[in-house]
Design an enzyme around this catalytic site. Structure first.
Site, PDB file in Angstrom:
ATOM      1  N   HIS A 122      -3.250   2.380  -2.376  1.00 61.56           N
ATOM      2  CA  HIS A 122      -2.356   2.887  -3.403  1.00 61.56           C
ATOM      3  C   HIS A 122      -2.772   2.317  -4.758  1.00 61.56           C
ATOM      4  CE1 HIS A 122       1.059   4.349  -0.708  1.00 61.56           C
ATOM      5  NE2 HIS A 122       0.926   5.295  -1.619  1.00 61.56           N
ATOM      6  N   ARG A 173      11.929  11.193   0.217  1.00 58.25           N
ATOM      7  CA  ARG A 173      12.975  11.035  -0.793  1.00 58.25           C
ATOM      8  C   ARG A 173      13.076  12.268  -1.668  1.00 58.25           C
ATOM      9  NH1 ARG A 173      12.835   9.633  -5.994  1.00 58.25           N
ATOM     10  NH2 ARG A 173      10.594   9.169  -5.882  1.00 58.25           N
ATOM     11  N   CYS A 193       1.739  10.091   1.354  1.00 53.84           N
ATOM     12  CA  CYS A 193       0.678   9.080   1.473  1.00 53.84           C
ATOM     13  C   CYS A 193       0.662   8.468   2.875  1.00 53.84           C
ATOM     14  CB  CYS A 193       0.854   7.989   0.421  1.00 53.84           C
ATOM     15  SG  CYS A 193       0.411   8.507  -1.251  1.00 53.84           S
ATOM     16  N   GLU A 235      -3.397  -0.940   1.871  1.00 52.90           N
ATOM     17  CA  GLU A 235      -2.341  -0.766   2.869  1.00 52.90           C
ATOM     18  C   GLU A 235      -2.778  -1.273   4.240  1.00 52.90           C
ATOM     19  OE1 GLU A 235       0.538  -0.095   2.063  1.00 52.90           O
ATOM     20  OE2 GLU A 235       0.357   0.868   0.102  1.00 52.90           O
TER      21      GLU A 235
END
Length: 217
Positions: free
Chosen positions: A169, A93, A146, A83
């Site tokens: 990830h 979500r 995360c 990342e």
């Protein structure tokens, strides 16, 4: 007393109905390992807004690490994702493991819009790909726990430039992917060895490689 010759690796507890989280499985396999003269300390983080950062900050204080790599699962991704950037927003979500579901809330009130990884992510990608590990540079860590941890990590280390840190990830494990026909996966043992190499590169490379790794979309 802890020394700066420590590597802190973190993974997460299971979430979203899963029974395991391969991020912790891969990270915990390196607990106590020696990499380039540094000792690995592994810590498991709760999948919870707020609480995850409390555990992370305690681990940073305890270990006083030279490098920190937080690892999380991104089911559906086919490669290890190094990342690049953490953004200052929680927009969940689904609820976390404590039932919290923040929407459009800053990770750190009055914090900067974003932080960039301080790991040599392009050199890491180059080395990982050369060794046969499928790896990409990712431009988004999402807006779930995360990213919350990634942003909180970089904020905690903002005045410690010598402590390089970032987030990776990983895909589903094969066992998880068997429940989602067609989903890509990567063996936990493979992830563990990729993390070992990633740590080695992070310790060796001072200035990142200048390689194209952007995205059109």
């Amino acid at each position: 007393m802890p020394t700066t010759r420590t590597i802190l690796l973190t993974g997460f507890q299971p979430f979203g109905g899963e029974q395991v989280n391969p991020s912790w499985q891969a990270v915990s396999a390196l607990q106590g390992a020696r990499i380039a003269g540094h000792r690995v300390v592994a810590r498991e983080l709760p999948v919870a807004f707020g609480a995850s950062l409390k555990v992370l900050r305690a681990a940073l204080k305890e270990t006083q690490p030279a490098r920190v790599i937080c690892v999380g699962q991104a089911g559906g991704r086919a490669q290890l994702s190094l990342e690049r950037v953490a953004i200052n927003v929680d927009d969940a979500r689904i609820p976390d493991n404590t039932g919290q579901q923040p929407i459009d809330v800053p990770v750190i009130a009055d914090g900067p819009t974003a932080y960039f990884s301080t790991l040599p992510i392009k050199a890491m990608r180059q080395a990982l790909n050369a060794a046969g590990f499928p790896t990409e540079i990712s431009q988004t860590a999402g807006t779930y726990v995360c990213n919350h941890v990634f942003y909180g990590l970089m904020h905690a280390l903002r005045r410690q430039p010598k402590v390089r840190a970032g987030f990776i990830h990983i895909p589903y494990s094969p066992a998880q992917a068997s429940m989602y026909p067609g989903a890509p996966s990567l063996a936990v043992d493979t992830v563990t060895e990729a993390l070992r190499l990633a740590v080695q590169v992070s310790l060796k490379i001072r200035m990142d490689a200048r390689l194209a790794a952007g995205a059109e979309h």
